[in-house]
Design a protein around this motif. Structure first.
Motif, PDB file in Angstrom:
ATOM      1  N   VAL A 111       0.838  -1.200   0.000  1.00 42.52           N
ATOM      2  CA  VAL A 111       0.000   0.000   0.000  1.00 42.52           C
ATOM      3  C   VAL A 111       0.874   1.251   0.000  1.00 42.52           C
ATOM      4  CG1 VAL A 111      -1.722   1.282   1.325  1.00 42.52           C
ATOM      5  CG2 VAL A 111      -1.881  -1.190   1.162  1.00 42.52           C
ATOM      6  N   GLU A 112       1.957   1.205   0.737  1.00 39.96           N
ATOM      7  CA  GLU A 112       2.834   2.372   0.871  1.00 39.96           C
ATOM      8  C   GLU A 112       3.519   2.760  -0.444  1.00 39.96           C
ATOM      9  OE1 GLU A 112       3.083  -0.436   2.755  1.00 39.96           O
ATOM     10  OE2 GLU A 112       2.176   0.289   4.605  1.00 39.96           O
ATOM     11  N   TRP A 113       3.552   1.858  -1.414  1.00 37.72           N
ATOM     12  CA  TRP A 113       4.197   2.131  -2.692  1.00 37.72           C
ATOM     13  C   TRP A 113       3.237   2.697  -3.739  1.00 37.72           C
ATOM     14  CZ3 TRP A 113       6.959  -3.265  -3.080  1.00 37.72           C
ATOM     15  CH2 TRP A 113       7.940  -3.350  -2.083  1.00 37.72           C
ATOM     16  N   LEU A 114       1.964   2.792  -3.418  1.00 36.88           N
ATOM     17  CA  LEU A 114       0.983   3.295  -4.381  1.00 36.88           C
ATOM     18  C   LEU A 114       1.164   4.788  -4.631  1.00 36.88           C
ATOM     19  CD1 LEU A 114      -2.258   1.603  -3.022  1.00 36.88           C
ATOM     20  CD2 LEU A 114      -1.167   1.104  -5.206  1.00 36.88           C
ATOM     21  N   LYS A 115       0.950   5.193  -5.848  1.00 37.07           N
ATOM     22  CA  LYS A 115       0.867   6.614  -6.192  1.00 37.07           C
ATOM     23  C   LYS A 115      -0.518   7.103  -5.758  1.00 37.07           C
ATOM     24  CE  LYS A 115       4.721   6.863  -8.618  1.00 37.07           C
ATOM     25  NZ  LYS A 115       5.853   7.612  -8.144  1.00 37.07           N
ATOM     26  N   GLY A 116      -0.679   8.394  -5.644  1.00 41.09           N
ATOM     27  CA  GLY A 116      -1.954   8.963  -5.221  1.00 41.09           C
ATOM     28  C   GLY A 116      -3.111   8.543  -6.106  1.00 41.09           C
ATOM     29  N   TRP A 117      -2.912   8.577  -7.418  1.00 40.66           N
ATOM     30  CA  TRP A 117      -3.992   8.203  -8.339  1.00 40.66           C
ATOM     31  C   TRP A 117      -4.308   6.719  -8.241  1.00 40.66           C
ATOM     32  CZ3 TRP A 117      -3.262   4.636 -12.200  1.00 40.66           C
ATOM     33  CH2 TRP A 117      -1.935   4.345 -12.566  1.00 40.66           C
ATOM     34  N   GLN A 118      -3.294   5.874  -7.997  1.00 43.74           N
ATOM     35  CA  GLN A 118      -3.532   4.442  -7.837  1.00 43.74           C
ATOM     36  C   GLN A 118      -4.334   4.173  -6.562  1.00 43.74           C
ATOM     37  OE1 GLN A 118       0.649   3.333  -7.971  1.00 43.74           O
ATOM     38  NE2 GLN A 118       0.249   2.084  -9.795  1.00 43.74           N
ATOM     39  N   ALA A 119      -3.973   4.867  -5.491  1.00 36.45           N
ATOM     40  CA  ALA A 119      -4.689   4.702  -4.228  1.00 36.45           C
ATOM     41  C   ALA A 119      -6.149   5.102  -4.394  1.00 36.45           C
ATOM     42  CB  ALA A 119      -4.024   5.538  -3.133  1.00 36.45           C
ATOM     43  N   HIS A 120      -6.393   6.181  -5.121  1.00 34.98           N
ATOM     44  CA  HIS A 120      -7.766   6.626  -5.370  1.00 34.98           C
ATOM     45  C   HIS A 120      -8.556   5.545  -6.101  1.00 34.98           C
ATOM     46  CE1 HIS A 120     -11.114   9.245  -6.369  1.00 34.98           C
ATOM     47  NE2 HIS A 120     -10.964   8.890  -7.631  1.00 34.98           N
ATOM     48  N   LYS A 121      -7.978   4.985  -7.154  1.00 33.76           N
ATOM     49  CA  LYS A 121      -8.652   3.939  -7.914  1.00 33.76           C
ATOM     50  C   LYS A 121      -8.849   2.679  -7.081  1.00 33.76           C
ATOM     51  CE  LYS A 121      -7.643   5.298 -12.623  1.00 33.76           C
ATOM     52  NZ  LYS A 121      -8.965   5.201 -13.204  1.00 33.76           N
ATOM     53  N   LEU A 122      -7.859   2.340  -6.260  1.00 37.62           N
ATOM     54  CA  LEU A 122      -7.984   1.175  -5.391  1.00 37.62           C
ATOM     55  C   LEU A 122      -9.113   1.364  -4.395  1.00 37.62           C
ATOM     56  CD1 LEU A 122      -7.048  -1.566  -4.295  1.00 37.62           C
ATOM     57  CD2 LEU A 122      -5.329  -0.329  -2.945  1.00 37.62           C
ATOM     58  N   ILE A 123      -9.215   2.536  -3.808  1.00 41.19           N
ATOM     59  CA  ILE A 123     -10.295   2.828  -2.861  1.00 41.19           C
ATOM     60  C   ILE A 123     -11.648   2.652  -3.539  1.00 41.19           C
ATOM     61  CG2 ILE A 123     -11.421   4.692  -1.554  1.00 41.19           C
ATOM     62  CD1 ILE A 123      -8.502   5.676  -0.911  1.00 41.19           C
TER      63      ILE A 123
END
Length: 76
Positions: free
Chosen positions: A50-62
């Motif tokens: 999780v800590e390696w995700l970019k902001g846009w990836q985290a948004h899509k994952l959420i």
């Protein structure tokens, strides 16, 4: 979470996004088996932590996890 897209760490996922991912992981019942979330991230976001995700990836994952939770609650 609107402005938490980008953290001050070069576009990486913000603390708020990581918190939300962990909250959704627990709601899905994946907390006891971290391989579930890690495998999902590896398959769709090409990262295993999780800590390696970019902001846009985290948004899509959420958004993906929220949809999965919604479908899970519809089935029950």
């Amino acid at each position: 979470m609107k402005d938490s897209y980008n953290d001050s760490r070069n576009g990486m996922a913000s603390k708020e996004q990581i918190w939300k991912i962990r909250q959704l992981e627990e709601a899905l019942g994946w907390k006891d088996n971290p391989a579930r979330l890690n495998g999902f991230m590896k398959k769709y976001y090409q990262t295993e932590r999780v800590e390696w995700l970019k902001g846009w990836q985290a948004h899509k994952l959420i958004e993906s996890l929220k949809k999965m939770l919604q479908k899970q609650s519809e089935v029950m």
